[in-house]
Write a protein that holds these residues in place. Sequence first.
Motif, mmCIF file in Angstrom:
data_model
loop_
_atom_site.group_PDB
_atom_site.id
_atom_site.type_symbol
_atom_site.label_atom_id
_atom_site.label_comp_id
_atom_site.label_asym_id
_atom_site.label_seq_id
_atom_site.Cartn_x
_atom_site.Cartn_y
_atom_site.Cartn_z
ATOM 1 N N HIS A 273 0.862 -1.185 0.000
ATOM 2 C CA HIS A 273 0.000 0.000 0.000
ATOM 3 C C HIS A 273 0.895 1.230 0.000
ATOM 4 O O HIS A 273 1.711 1.403 0.905
ATOM 5 C CB HIS A 273 -0.900 -0.009 1.226
ATOM 6 N N VAL A 274 0.734 2.089 -1.002
ATOM 7 C CA VAL A 274 1.507 3.320 -1.111
ATOM 8 C C VAL A 274 0.541 4.486 -1.029
ATOM 9 O O VAL A 274 -0.532 4.461 -1.613
ATOM 10 C CB VAL A 274 2.296 3.368 -2.435
ATOM 11 N N GLY A 275 0.913 5.507 -0.308
ATOM 12 C CA GLY A 275 0.039 6.668 -0.152
ATOM 13 C C GLY A 275 0.874 7.893 0.150
ATOM 14 O O GLY A 275 2.098 7.828 0.078
ATOM 15 N N PRO A 276 0.295 8.983 0.503
ATOM 16 C CA PRO A 276 -1.133 9.220 0.662
ATOM 17 C C PRO A 276 -1.816 9.473 -0.682
ATOM 18 O O PRO A 276 -1.162 9.741 -1.681
ATOM 19 C CB PRO A 276 -1.188 10.472 1.541
ATOM 20 N N GLU A 277 -3.124 9.404 -0.664
ATOM 21 C CA GLU A 277 -3.874 9.542 -1.915
ATOM 22 C C GLU A 277 -3.757 10.928 -2.533
ATOM 23 O O GLU A 277 -3.980 11.092 -3.726
ATOM 24 C CB GLU A 277 -5.347 9.186 -1.709
ATOM 25 N N ASN A 278 -3.374 11.931 -1.767
ATOM 26 C CA ASN A 278 -3.269 13.287 -2.304
ATOM 27 C C ASN A 278 -1.853 13.638 -2.750
ATOM 28 O O ASN A 278 -1.569 14.799 -3.044
ATOM 29 C CB ASN A 278 -3.773 14.318 -1.288
#
Length: 60
Positions: free
Chosen positions: A32-37
């Motif tokens: 899981h890579v983030g953040p979505e923004n």
Amino acid sequence: MSKENENNCIDCTCCDCVYHCADNCCSAEKVHVGPENAATSAETVCITFRPRNGCRHCKP
């Protein structure tokens, strides 16, 4: 981690992660890579990261 779980598609140089394999691959089943923004790669982080026991650079 076990080499049988190694994901050759994910290059990882974070040797202080429990999912890091000696040949710089990730053994996590899912990443899981983030953040979505995030707007650039510099703004992203691997949320799957878990510190290896005895990690030199990690906060407890």
